[in-house]
Design an enzyme around this catalytic site. Structure first.
Site, PDB file in Angstrom:
ATOM      1  N   LYS A 181      23.225   5.465   0.246  1.00  0.00           N
ATOM      2  CA  LYS A 181      24.693   5.491   0.350  1.00  0.00           C
ATOM      3  C   LYS A 181      25.119   6.301   1.567  1.00  0.00           C
ATOM      4  CE  LYS A 181      25.781   3.531  -3.647  1.00  0.00           C
ATOM      5  NZ  LYS A 181      26.258   2.183  -3.614  1.00  0.00           N
ATOM      6  N   SER A 228      23.665  -3.739   0.149  1.00  0.00           N
ATOM      7  CA  SER A 228      24.861  -2.894   0.194  1.00  0.00           C
ATOM      8  C   SER A 228      24.984  -2.088   1.477  1.00  0.00           C
ATOM      9  CB  SER A 228      24.884  -1.949  -1.013  1.00  0.00           C
ATOM     10  OG  SER A 228      23.835  -1.019  -0.890  1.00  0.00           O
TER      11      SER A 228
END
Lengths: 132, 420
Positions: free
Chosen positions: A85, A48
């Site tokens: 993130k 990701s």
């Protein structure tokens, strides 16, 4: 880890004229981990964050002492799950985004249990793995 | 006034807190950590305490409640706890130059002369430790170490205090001491507190106002120091340097009973090697080696046997090969067939700093391998503590302890990092 560091480029083929310029060695611990008490190493899992240069199995250095800002790459804890993130803060609304278009942003709502575990400082990616 | 200021920093449910840092899902859930060999409960989260799980209770006694309330159980992961402890202690030493590391999760510091408000200082220390390491701590402040310990209890129990309690400007310490039971006082053991209770002394306030001569008779000189500290007069200073150790012992309960001499020898060889590695790391040499073995005193079905013996070396050493051989010669002497051995250990003592050992007529006759030892230590440090073993250990696992629910060495082994 100690690497000898030369101030000037070294000519090939002659007895090293740079010998007099040796300046000790580079200590990567010192360079990359200025605050060892609050720095942890984690291993990246998943794809990701590839757009940020974090690939699966890379080592990521995380400093818990740093203050996160809009745009910081962080270790987020969302409902007990740890993930890497990008922190986005816009008009007091926090969202967590990935750097892979297959993943959508997560808007952090009031009900969610959200904390910041630490701020990522460096990623170590092997180009030609040695001794593995 | 010339009074002193001490703070005691104590990590809350330290082992459980360490596990929670690397597994946030454990937050707000009942969690316990077990002692060596998964025997007893030695750390409890607040939620586990609320279920009535007591400190030190054997695991089997609380099996029911653990199952019913879905309590999460961990084997102790000392590698992880030691690394987290080191981080916490380093941060504390940045807040005070005078620190006494009292245990893996407790430290005293001297705050005398700090111009700031003590409580605010302690609060920022607490917040820094929590942010940097994820470990919550409680801070107690008092004019003596004993009072700092009392304050720490209050800081832990009263959630409104947010982890910090100072008795420095407290006008009514007596009413707090009246609520402190004698066995909660630092340095008063269970036996002594029972003895005091029988005399009608059941709380710290009553003890504080006892007559000195009576205290000395009841509690010895050290007891009198404790009581003097309750009165606010400091007698126990910060002990910054740990005293050179007098002995080094590796002892374990075997994961299952061992019957054969061969298995016992393998386990004892490992204990001897680990103890040797530890003293070598501290730059010590040993002149006396002891070994002991025992069967379980609780096993009613078989006979009890326990024995130990020691050998004094003519030449102090820190050579693994020599120490294992000596330990094994003791083991062969004390081992008796037909018993189920449950516990064993190797104790090294009679230390000298390496290079300061007395010369011996025979020392040159002794074959040692200092470079080999250094190489082994380096490899074991880098790749895990049992990577290189001695052949006499035979990579034996029979005696290995039960550690069913042990987490990984998240902070010390590159192959076992936290996956994110």
């Amino acid at each position: 880890m100690f690497l000898t560091f030369y101030k000037e480029a070294v000519e090939c083929g002659f007895p090293s004229p740079a010998r007099d310029f040796t300046e000790g060695s580079i200590d990567l611990n010192e360079e990359l981990i200025p605050r060892p008490n609050s720095t942890f190493v984690v291993r990246a899992r998943g794809d990701s964050m590839m757009g940020t240069g974090i690939y699966p199995d890379d080592l990521v250095l995380v400093d818990r002492s740093l203050k996160s800002r809009n745009g910081s790459v962080i270790i987020a804890v969302l409902d007990g799950e740890l993930s890497i993130k990008i922190l986005k803060i816009k008009n007091k609304q926090i969202s967590l985004s990935s750097s892979n278009e297959n993943y959508s942003d997560v808007l952090v709502s009031e009900e969610m249990d959200f904390t910041i575990w630490g701020v990522c400082t460096y990623v170590i990616h092997a180009l030609s793995p040695i001794n593995k | 006034m010339n009074s002193k200021v001490f703070a005691l920093i104590d990590c809350n449910a330290f082992y459980v807190s360490c596990e929670r840092v690397f597994n946030p899902k454990l937050n707000n859930r009942p969690v316990v950590a077990l002692s060596n060999n998964d025997g007893c409960i030695i750390a409890r989260s607040k939620e586990a305490k609320a279920l009535g799980i007591k400190m030190g209770v054997p695991l089997f006694k609380v099996k029911e409640i653990i199952k019913k309330e879905k309590v999460i159980v961990f084997s102790s992961n000392y590698t992880l706890y030691a690394d987290m402890s080191r981080r916490v202690m380093n941060i504390i030493s940045e807040f005070s130059p005078s620190i006494e590391i009292y245990s893996i999760d407790e430290a005293f510091i001297d705050l005398t002369g700090v111009r700031l408000n003590y409580e605010n200082y302690a609060k920022s220390l607490r917040e820094t430790i929590l942010k940097y390491t994820g470990i919550p701590v409680s801070v107690g402040i008092g004019s003596t170490k004993t009072l700092a310990k009392v304050a720490n209890h209050i800081a832990k129990d009263d959630e409104e205090l947010e982890g910090v309690c100072s008795l420095i400007e407290c006008k009514d310490i007596d009413s707090i001491l009246a609520k402190t039971k004698v066995f909660e006082i630092w340095g008063v053991g269970r036996q002594l507190s029972q003895k005091l209770n029988r005399q009608g002394i059941c709380n710290a306030k009553l003890l504080k106002y006892c007559d000195d001569r009576w205290i000395r008779k009841m509690m010895s000189v050290n007891g009198l120091k404790t009581v003097t500290e309750l009165r606010g007069v400091s007698c126990l200073p910060i002990q910054e340097v740990s005293v050179t150790r007098k002995s080094c012992c590796t002892t374990r309960t075997f994961g299952r009973p061992l019957i054969d001499l061969k298995d016992v020898e393998q386990a004892m060889a490992t204990f001897a090697r680990r103890a040797t590695e530890r003293i070598r790391g501290e730059g010590l040499v040993t002149s006396s080696i002891s070994a002991f073995l025992s069967t379980s005193p609780f096993d009613r079905g078989s006979r009890y046997y326990s024995n130990s013996s020691s050998i004094t070396l003519g030449y102090p050493t820190c050579d693994t090969i020599c120490i294992i051989n000596t330990a094994l010669s003791i083991v062969r002497k004390i081992f008796k067939g037909g018993y189920k051995y449950k516990k064993g250990g190797v104790l090294l003592s009679g230390f000298y700093n390496k290079g300061e050992e007395p010369l011996s007529l025979f020392s040159s006759a002794q074959k040692e391998f200092p470079n080999l030892m250094l190489t082994i230590d380096n490899i074991n440090q880098r790749y895990g503590s049992d990577t290189i073993q001695m052949a006499s250990e035979c990579h034996s696992t029979k005696w290995k302890q039960k550690r069913r629910n042990c987490t990984q060495s998240y902070t010390t082994q590159v192959s076992k990092l936290l996956l994110v």
